[in-house]
Each structure stands twice: as structure tokens, then as C-alpha cells.
Design a protein around this motif. Structure first.
Motif, PDB file in Angstrom:
ATOM      1  N   SER A  66       0.830  -1.200   0.000  1.00 10.19           N
ATOM      2  CA  SER A  66       0.000   0.000   0.000  1.00 10.19           C
ATOM      3  C   SER A  66       0.872   1.260   0.000  1.00 10.19           C
ATOM      4  O   SER A  66       2.073   1.213   0.217  1.00 10.19           O
ATOM      5  CB  SER A  66      -0.921  -0.001   1.207  1.00 10.19           C
ATOM      6  N   ILE A  67       0.218   2.398  -0.250  1.00 11.23           N
ATOM      7  CA  ILE A  67       0.928   3.667  -0.260  1.00 11.23           C
ATOM      8  C   ILE A  67       1.610   3.903   1.090  1.00 11.23           C
ATOM      9  O   ILE A  67       2.784   4.275   1.154  1.00 11.23           O
ATOM     10  CB  ILE A  67      -0.049   4.828  -0.588  1.00 11.23           C
ATOM     11  N   GLU A  68       0.871   3.654   2.177  1.00 13.11           N
ATOM     12  CA  GLU A  68       1.465   3.920   3.494  1.00 13.11           C
ATOM     13  C   GLU A  68       2.615   2.964   3.802  1.00 13.11           C
ATOM     14  O   GLU A  68       3.587   3.346   4.441  1.00 13.11           O
ATOM     15  CB  GLU A  68       0.412   3.909   4.602  1.00 13.11           C
ATOM     16  N   GLU A  69       2.507   1.721   3.311  1.00 17.56           N
ATOM     17  CA  GLU A  69       3.606   0.779   3.547  1.00 17.56           C
ATOM     18  C   GLU A  69       4.856   1.193   2.771  1.00 17.56           C
ATOM     19  O   GLU A  69       5.972   1.095   3.262  1.00 17.56           O
ATOM     20  CB  GLU A  69       3.188  -0.644   3.162  1.00 17.56           C
ATOM     21  N   ASN A  70       4.647   1.668   1.546  1.00 12.31           N
ATOM     22  CA  ASN A  70       5.773   2.172   0.766  1.00 12.31           C
ATOM     23  C   ASN A  70       6.443   3.347   1.469  1.00 12.31           C
ATOM     24  O   ASN A  70       7.665   3.418   1.554  1.00 12.31           O
ATOM     25  CB  ASN A  70       5.306   2.592  -0.629  1.00 12.31           C
ATOM     26  N   ARG A 123      -5.705   8.183   0.140  1.00 11.17           N
ATOM     27  CA  ARG A 123      -5.707   6.801  -0.367  1.00 11.17           C
ATOM     28  C   ARG A 123      -4.567   5.988   0.239  1.00 11.17           C
ATOM     29  O   ARG A 123      -3.987   5.139  -0.416  1.00 11.17           O
ATOM     30  CB  ARG A 123      -5.566   6.821  -1.893  1.00 11.17           C
ATOM     31  N   LEU A 124      -4.300   6.256   1.542  1.00 14.35           N
ATOM     32  CA  LEU A 124      -3.147   5.638   2.203  1.00 14.35           C
ATOM     33  C   LEU A 124      -3.097   4.118   2.058  1.00 14.35           C
ATOM     34  O   LEU A 124      -2.036   3.540   1.933  1.00 14.35           O
ATOM     35  CB  LEU A 124      -3.151   5.991   3.694  1.00 14.35           C
ATOM     36  N   SER A 125      -4.272   3.465   2.081  1.00 15.08           N
ATOM     37  CA  SER A 125      -4.237   1.992   2.071  1.00 15.08           C
ATOM     38  C   SER A 125      -4.402   1.407   0.672  1.00 15.08           C
ATOM     39  O   SER A 125      -4.502   0.200   0.516  1.00 15.08           O
ATOM     40  CB  SER A 125      -5.303   1.441   3.014  1.00 15.08           C
ATOM     41  N   ALA A 126      -4.411   2.283  -0.357  1.00 19.19           N
ATOM     42  CA  ALA A 126      -4.511   1.771  -1.728  1.00 19.19           C
ATOM     43  C   ALA A 126      -3.204   1.103  -2.136  1.00 19.19           C
ATOM     44  O   ALA A 126      -2.123   1.543  -1.739  1.00 19.19           O
ATOM     45  CB  ALA A 126      -4.833   2.913  -2.683  1.00 19.19           C
ATOM     46  N   LYS A 127      -3.309   0.022  -2.928  1.00 22.79           N
ATOM     47  CA  LYS A 127      -2.111  -0.642  -3.445  1.00 22.79           C
ATOM     48  C   LYS A 127      -1.445   0.273  -4.484  1.00 22.79           C
ATOM     49  O   LYS A 127      -2.114   0.847  -5.335  1.00 22.79           O
ATOM     50  CB  LYS A 127      -2.485  -1.954  -4.124  1.00 22.79           C
ATOM     51  N   VAL A 128      -0.124   0.373  -4.400  1.00 20.09           N
ATOM     52  CA  VAL A 128       0.597   1.268  -5.302  1.00 20.09           C
ATOM     53  C   VAL A 128       0.467   0.816  -6.763  1.00 20.09           C
ATOM     54  O   VAL A 128       0.465   1.644  -7.683  1.00 20.09           O
ATOM     55  CB  VAL A 128       2.079   1.368  -4.868  1.00 20.09           C
ATOM     56  N   GLY A 129       0.300  -0.493  -6.973  1.00 21.26           N
ATOM     57  CA  GLY A 129       0.123  -1.012  -8.324  1.00 21.26           C
ATOM     58  C   GLY A 129      -1.108  -0.464  -9.030  1.00 21.26           C
ATOM     59  O   GLY A 129      -1.209  -0.522 -10.256  1.00 21.26           O
ATOM     60  N   GLY A 161       1.219   5.851 -13.818  1.00 20.21           N
ATOM     61  CA  GLY A 161       2.662   6.064 -13.877  1.00 20.21           C
ATOM     62  C   GLY A 161       3.071   7.391 -13.252  1.00 20.21           C
ATOM     63  O   GLY A 161       4.059   7.468 -12.517  1.00 20.21           O
ATOM     64  N   GLY A 162       2.315   8.434 -13.549  1.00 16.80           N
ATOM     65  CA  GLY A 162       2.626   9.754 -13.011  1.00 16.80           C
ATOM     66  C   GLY A 162       2.497   9.790 -11.503  1.00 16.80           C
ATOM     67  O   GLY A 162       3.351  10.330 -10.796  1.00 16.80           O
ATOM     68  N   GLU A 163       1.419   9.161 -11.003  1.00 13.73           N
ATOM     69  CA  GLU A 163       1.214   9.116  -9.547  1.00 13.73           C
ATOM     70  C   GLU A 163       2.326   8.331  -8.863  1.00 13.73           C
ATOM     71  O   GLU A 163       2.823   8.727  -7.806  1.00 13.73           O
ATOM     72  CB  GLU A 163      -0.149   8.482  -9.222  1.00 13.73           C
ATOM     73  N   ARG A 164       2.711   7.230  -9.512  1.00 17.27           N
ATOM     74  CA  ARG A 164       3.779   6.418  -8.914  1.00 17.27           C
ATOM     75  C   ARG A 164       5.092   7.178  -8.887  1.00 17.27           C
ATOM     76  O   ARG A 164       5.855   7.091  -7.926  1.00 17.27           O
ATOM     77  CB  ARG A 164       3.957   5.098  -9.682  1.00 17.27           C
ATOM     78  N   GLN A 165       5.360   7.950  -9.953  1.00 15.52           N
ATOM     79  CA  GLN A 165       6.611   8.688  -9.987  1.00 15.52           C
ATOM     80  C   GLN A 165       6.608   9.814  -8.954  1.00 15.52           C
ATOM     81  O   GLN A 165       7.627  10.090  -8.334  1.00 15.52           O
ATOM     82  CB  GLN A 165       6.857   9.222 -11.409  1.00 15.52           C
ATOM     83  N   ALA A 166       5.438  10.444  -8.773  1.00  9.68           N
ATOM     84  CA  ALA A 166       5.330  11.487  -7.744  1.00  9.68           C
ATOM     85  C   ALA A 166       5.599  10.877  -6.368  1.00  9.68           C
ATOM     86  O   ALA A 166       6.315  11.456  -5.544  1.00  9.68           O
ATOM     87  CB  ALA A 166       3.947  12.121  -7.793  1.00  9.68           C
ATOM     88  N   LEU A 167       5.036   9.685  -6.142  1.00  7.83           N
ATOM     89  CA  LEU A 167       5.249   8.996  -4.869  1.00  7.83           C
ATOM     90  C   LEU A 167       6.730   8.628  -4.696  1.00  7.83           C
ATOM     91  O   LEU A 167       7.304   8.815  -3.628  1.00  7.83           O
ATOM     92  CB  LEU A 167       4.360   7.744  -4.805  1.00  7.83           C
ATOM     93  N   SER A 168       7.342   8.132  -5.783  1.00  8.28           N
ATOM     94  CA  SER A 168       8.768   7.791  -5.729  1.00  8.28           C
ATOM     95  C   SER A 168       9.600   9.002  -5.342  1.00  8.28           C
ATOM     96  O   SER A 168      10.532   8.905  -4.538  1.00  8.28           O
ATOM     97  CB  SER A 168       9.275   7.297  -7.087  1.00  8.28           C
ATOM     98  N   LEU A 169       9.243  10.142  -5.941  1.00 10.75           N
ATOM     99  CA  LEU A 169       9.990  11.377  -5.679  1.00 10.75           C
ATOM    100  C   LEU A 169       9.870  11.765  -4.207  1.00 10.75           C
ATOM    101  O   LEU A 169      10.863  12.104  -3.552  1.00 10.75           O
ATOM    102  CB  LEU A 169       9.447  12.485  -6.583  1.00 10.75           C
ATOM    103  N   LEU A 170       8.646  11.663  -3.690  1.00  7.10           N
ATOM    104  CA  LEU A 170       8.425  11.986  -2.282  1.00  7.10           C
ATOM    105  C   LEU A 170       9.210  11.024  -1.389  1.00  7.10           C
ATOM    106  O   LEU A 170       9.871  11.432  -0.432  1.00  7.10           O
ATOM    107  CB  LEU A 170       6.929  11.911  -1.962  1.00  7.10           C
ATOM    108  N   MET A 171       9.150   9.718  -1.742  1.00  7.19           N
ATOM    109  CA  MET A 171       9.844   8.714  -0.938  1.00  7.19           C
ATOM    110  C   MET A 171      11.354   8.920  -0.961  1.00  7.19           C
ATOM    111  O   MET A 171      12.044   8.670   0.025  1.00  7.19           O
ATOM    112  CB  MET A 171       9.499   7.303  -1.430  1.00  7.19           C
ATOM    113  N   ALA A 172      11.860   9.376  -2.099  1.00 10.37           N
ATOM    114  CA  ALA A 172      13.311   9.586  -2.208  1.00 10.37           C
ATOM    115  C   ALA A 172      13.758  10.797  -1.408  1.00 10.37           C
ATOM    116  O   ALA A 172      14.900  10.878  -0.980  1.00 10.37           O
ATOM    117  CB  ALA A 172      13.698   9.743  -3.675  1.00 10.37           C
TER     118      ALA A 172
END
Lengths: 264, 305
Positions: free
Chosen positions: A98-102, A141-147, A151-162
Motif C-alpha cells: 500500500s501507499i502507506e507501507e511504501n 488513499r493511504l491503504s490503496a495498493k501502489v500497483g 505512472g505519473g502518480e507512482r513517480q510522484a510517490l517515488s519522488l516523495l519517498m526519495a
């Protein structure tokens, strides 16, 4: 902050496919530097990123962070200081989690991972707060699966996580190249604001000339494993795409050959 | 309840621990671990030897778990540090364990646990009374573990290894830990089967990986696997359903006991092939429908989309 000295790397040594990926690279970054990296195909940009992050080890030369030689450390031990966003939007997140787990995994960057629960109330508050900076509604959407994200949302999340643990060095490896223009623009704007707010020392590879000129305070151009041009803060202000291409042709004696290059 | 159904529940519950182990490697770590076929026997052998020596059966179970975990850790080390292909490291460990299991059993192919003076965990409590508690406790512990920081990094190792490494996890270690945990559970299951059936046998683990896979796949197909909580529940229930299917097969007149492995393989093949065939069939149908729709719409409205 980051110091690369006399780094060289050879691929497939001793075979017919032998190729010099990096030749005697020297680069020093001061805290808060934001360097954009451009160059033709096979110039060694990604290899440079891999050498800094520890995915590859240089054949000779040193990589130092804050004066500390990290050349011998494996990738997982360097990640304490280095945040990274890959070109592939799928690469920076775990799709079946999930988003929160990531975010929880990013939150523990470089720390010992033990038996404490990954998601508790106080961490969730931090995660929501951070996600809301992206401005794309992921905080709800904290508990939504990242899959399930685009693509854009995932990259935004990656950027935040980095970035959100404020790493000493941020490496961006063509992180907008796989996105459509609108999403790429969004991620570029996010990158700009996150880097500025946290004053992150950043190295960004890009194919977008206009972006390379607009972002950051320094620019380097690579070709055949060498840094062939360095543009510092003062000169970067009045750089144009035409002038940059002209410089490239003059130095390397050929046209910029990059099938993905975007002139902006 | 007919006797065979009673037996199916007993076996389903005990084997569910083995299936949970297979779930950890096969699904979470995405690592096809064949050590299972031998570490199951290791667990049974260790427990049988300790119990016949008069050691407490609970201590024997713990020792079995430990022995399985060590075997799993070695498979993990062969794969990560020795850079041996995953399947091959499991097979190598399986072969090596055969000799070790024989040593543990004292050179005999089997040890009986039937004597009047033998105390097993099922001596004072029936299987169907004790096992639900054991299985639920282990399932809940696993669920909780997979929500910790360490558990998360283990799941991420199977989901996106490059990503979790870039956040500072040594994925060699998480793999070794996961495979060790998995084989610990498998060996624990083996030790309980030995106590339930009254003997430990050198060949009792043969085909265990396929039975584990069958349980995981059946469980996920019937009960879903949206979260770790749901998935572990599905695996336990899948293990019971598998035993009921086998029990039903035994009830029929024309099947022999030795057909069991063939039936298991067929179940796994069907469970693996059917969903992917169903998916591609659905996709084809959808594509045909959408194409017809778009082309039809084109003709009428001159390209609305």
C-alpha cells in the motif's frame, strides 16, 4: 558534499565488447548544488549515477560524501545518504504494497529495521502531511495498493519517498522521461519545489535541454565517458538551447546524437 | 462427521503450517524453494528422536523449527552469497539433507512414536482441539510480523528488490531470513505430522513442495489474497480444502493410495493453467468487443473517440 575524483569504469574488460563507460571523472558538489546532466547516448550519465549510488563500483577513483570515502560501501549502506528516483515509474515503489507501507519503508531509510509496527497513528499523520504536498489527492488513499496508481502518480510517490527523509544527495535519473508531457511537467514542478524547500544537493540526468537549462544552478555535459563541458552558476543564467548545442558540436566535433533528446 | 472428513481436517490443519511456509517463499519472496521436501523430514526426524529420548514434545517441536530454519538459512546463503540459481540451491540442500536426515534418524529409514510411554503434544489434547489454536496463533504472529518494519522490507524484497535496496535494506539478509522462517514452519509441520501419525519416515517429505503449492493456489483461488491477512487465512483454508479433495478421491473405488501424488500434480496444473487461460480468454473477448464498439461508433459518428 559530494566529491568524485578520478573515477574510471570499463565495461566487459578483456572482451570484444570492451567499452570505456567513464574516463577520469572529477566532480565536486557543494551543499545545495543542483546540477543537471546532459549528453548523447552512451555518454556515461547513468553509469555515473550507478557509481555514486553504489550499484556499480569504479575500477579506479573515489567517491566521497562529506569527506568520507564511500567507494567500498555496497548500495544498501550508502542509501542512508543517497535518495534516488529511477526513469521507470515502476522501479521506485513496491506495487503489491500500500501507499502507506511504501512510505513507511522510505521513512526508515538507512536505519535498522526491527519489530516496531510500520504504520501507526503518528507515522500516518506524517505520511498524510507529506502526501498532501504532492497535491494529487494521494493523502486520502493511504491503504490503496501502489500497483493501482498511474505512472505519473507512482513517480510522484517515488519522488516523495526519495526526498522526505532529506538525504544528503538526491539522484534523479531521467525521472520524467517515461511520462507524458503533462505528467512530466507536474513531476518537474514537484522536483523543483521539493529540492528548493529542503535545499537538497541534487544531480539530475535529463534529455530535455530546456529543462536542463531552466533547472538547477550548474550544468554538465558528458560525451564518451567524459565531462566535456561544465557551465557554472553565472554562465548558466544566459544559456540557451542553441548555444548549448553549438558548444557540443564545437567540443565533440559532431552533432548531438540522442534519439530521445527534447529541445524544449 | 465421517472418519475420513475428521482426518482431512486434522491433516489440513497440521499441513497448513507447511503451506504457510511455502507461501512465504513462493508468494512473498517470489523464490521457488525446494528445500521444503527435505526440511519437512528434518523436522519430523528431530522431533521423533528427541521424543523417544524422553524430551518434552513442545521442546522437540521448537528444536524441529530451529533445525528447519537452519536448513533454510543455508539454502538462502547458497543462493545469495554463493550466487547459485534459486531452484538449484534448493535442490542441492534437499539432496544434502537426505543424508543428514538419515543421520538424525540413526541410520534407520523410520522411527516409531507409538509406544505407551511416548508423550506427544497430542497425548493430552486431541488434534482437532489443539491445532486450531496453534494454527491461528502462528497465522496471527505472521500477520503481525509482516506489518513490522522488518516484515515490510522482507515483503518488498519479493516485490521490488531494487527499490528496497535503494532504501538501505540488505536484500541478501531479508532473503535468508525469509527462507529460514519458511523452512522453520515446514519442519514444525513435519514434527507435528510425525507425532500425529506415530512415526517419522525418511521419505515422508517427498512431494511436499507441490502439496504446499496446491494449498496456496487453491486457497487464493477460493478465498482471495487481497492482503497478507487474507492470504494467510486463504492458505490455511486451502490446506484443509486440499485434504478434503484428497479424502474424496480416496473415497472413490477406482483410485489407489499411490495415485495421490498424481492427483496433487493435476490439481496444481489445473489451478495454474486455468486462471491464466481464463484471463487471456477474457482479454480477447474484451478486445473484440471494444474494437467492434469503436469501429461501429466510427461508422456512425465519424470518430467520436
Amino acid at each position: 558534499m559530494l566529491e568524485i575524483s578520478k573515477v574510471s569504469k570499463l565495461f566487459n574488460p578483456g572482451t570484444l565488447d570492451e567499452k570505456t563507460a567513464l574516463v577520469n571523472i572529477n566532480l565536486a558538489m557543494k551543499p545545495g548544488d543542483f546540477i543537471t546532466v546532459i549528453g548523447s547516448n552512451g555518454a556515461g550519465k547513468s553509469t555515473l549515477m550507478n557509481i555514486i549510488s553504489g550499484v556499480m563500483k569504479p575500477d579506479i577513483g573515489e567517491v566521497k560524501i562529506d569527506g568520507r570515502n564511500i567507494s567500498a560501501l555496497p548500495e544498501y549502506r550508502r542509501s542512508k545518504w543517497i535518495g534516488r528516483v529511477f526513469q521507470d515509474p515502476m522501479a521506485g515503489t513496491a506495487p503489491r504494497m500500500s501507499i502507506e507501507e511504501n512510505l513507511a519503508m522510505a521513512y526508515k531509510r538507512g536505519q535498522q529495521r526491527g519489530f516496531s509496527f510500520s504504520t501507526n497513528r503518528s507515522r500516518r499523520t506524517i505520511f498524510r502531511e507529506q502526501l498532501s504536498r504532492l497535491g494529487i489527492g494521494l493523502e486520502n488513499r493511504l491503504s490503496a495498493k501502489v500497483g493501482m496508481l498511474s505512472g505519473g502518480e507512482r513517480q510522484a510517490l517515488s519522488l516523495l519517498m526519495a526526498t522526505f527523509t532529506k538525504p544528503q544527495i538526491l539522484l534523479l535519473d531521467e525521472h520524467t522521461a517515461a511520462l507524458d508531457p503533462a505528467r512530466a511537467e507536474l513531476i518537474t514542478a514537484l522536483t523543483e519545489s521539493l529540492v528548493r524547500e529542503m535545499n537538497l544537493t541534487t544531480l539530475m540526468v535529463t534529455h530535455n535541454m530546456e529543462q536542463a537549462i531552466r533547472l538547477g544552478n550548474r550544468l554538465i555535459m558528458m560525451d564518451k565517458g567524459k565531462i566535456i563541458l561544465e557551465v557554472n552558476e553565472d554562465r548558466k543564467k544566459d544559456l540557451t538551447v542553441e548555444r548549448l548545442l553549438g558548444e557540443f558540436e564545437q567540443i565533440s566535433g559532431k552533432k548531438m546524437a540522442d534519439d530521445r533528446v527534447v529541445l524544449g | 462427521m465421517p472418519v475420513w472428513l475428521n482426518g482431512a481436517f486434522e491433516l489440513g490443519l497440521i499441513y497448513s503450517l507447511m503451506a504457510l511456509g511455502v507461501y512465504i517463499t513462493f508468494r512473498i519472496l517470489d523464490f521457488p524453494d525446494l528445500t521444503v521436501d527435505a526440511s519437512f523430514t528434518t523436522g519430523a526426524a528431530v522431533a521423533a528422536v528427541l521424543i523417544t529420548d524422553g524430551v518434552s514434545p513442545w521442546v522437540a517441536c521448537l528444536a524441529a523449527f530451529g533445525a528447519g530454519a537452519i536448513a533454510g538459512a543455508i539454502t538462502g546463503i547458497l543462493h545469495t552469497k554463493g550466487k547459485i540459481n534459486g531452484l538449484l540451491s534448493g535442490i542441492l540442500m534437499m539432496i544434502a539433507l537426505y543424508s543428514i536426515n538419515m543421520r538424525i534418524l540413526g541410520g534407520k529409514p523410520n522411527i516409531g512414536l507409538m509406544g505407551a510411554d511416548i508423550v506427544t503434544v497430542f497425548s493430552s489434547m486431541k488434534v482437532l482441539l489443539l491445532m486450531p489454536f496453534v494454527v491461528i496463533a502462528i497465522k496471527v504472529l505472521l500477520d503481525l510480523f509482516f506489518r513490522t518494519d522488518l516484515g515490510l522490507s522482507l515483503r518488498a524484497t519479493g516485490d521490488n528488490e531494487r527499490m528496497i535496496r535503494s532504501f538501505g535494506t540488505n536484500t541478501d539478509n531479508t532473503k535468508i531470513l525469509g527462507i529460514a522462517l519458511s523452512n522453520g514452519l515446514v519442519a514444525l509441520s513435519g514434527s507435528l505430522i510425525a507425532q500425529q501419525s506415530g512415526f517419522a519416515d525418511i521419505s515422508m517429505g517427498v512431494g511436499m513442495i507441490v502439496i504446499g503449492l496446491a494449498s496456496v493456489i487453491i486457497g487464493e483461488a477460493i478465498f482471495g489474497a487481497k492482503s497478507v491477512f487474507r492470504a494467510t487465512l486463504a492458505v490455511v483454508l486451502g490446506s484443509i480444502v486440499y485434504r478434503i479433495i484428497i479424502g474424496l478421491a480416496y473415497q472413490s473405488d477406482f483410485l489407489e493410495a499411490s495415485d495421490l501424488k498424481l492427483i496433487t500434480a493435476v490439481i496444481v496444473i489445473v489451478a495454474l493453467v486455468f486462471p491464466s487461460m481464463q484471463k487471456s480468454w477474457k482479454q480477447k473477448n474484451l478486445a473484440r468487443k471494444r474494437t467492434a464498439q469503436i469501429l461501429g461508433g466510427n461508422g456512425q459518428k465519424g470518430g467520436g473517440r
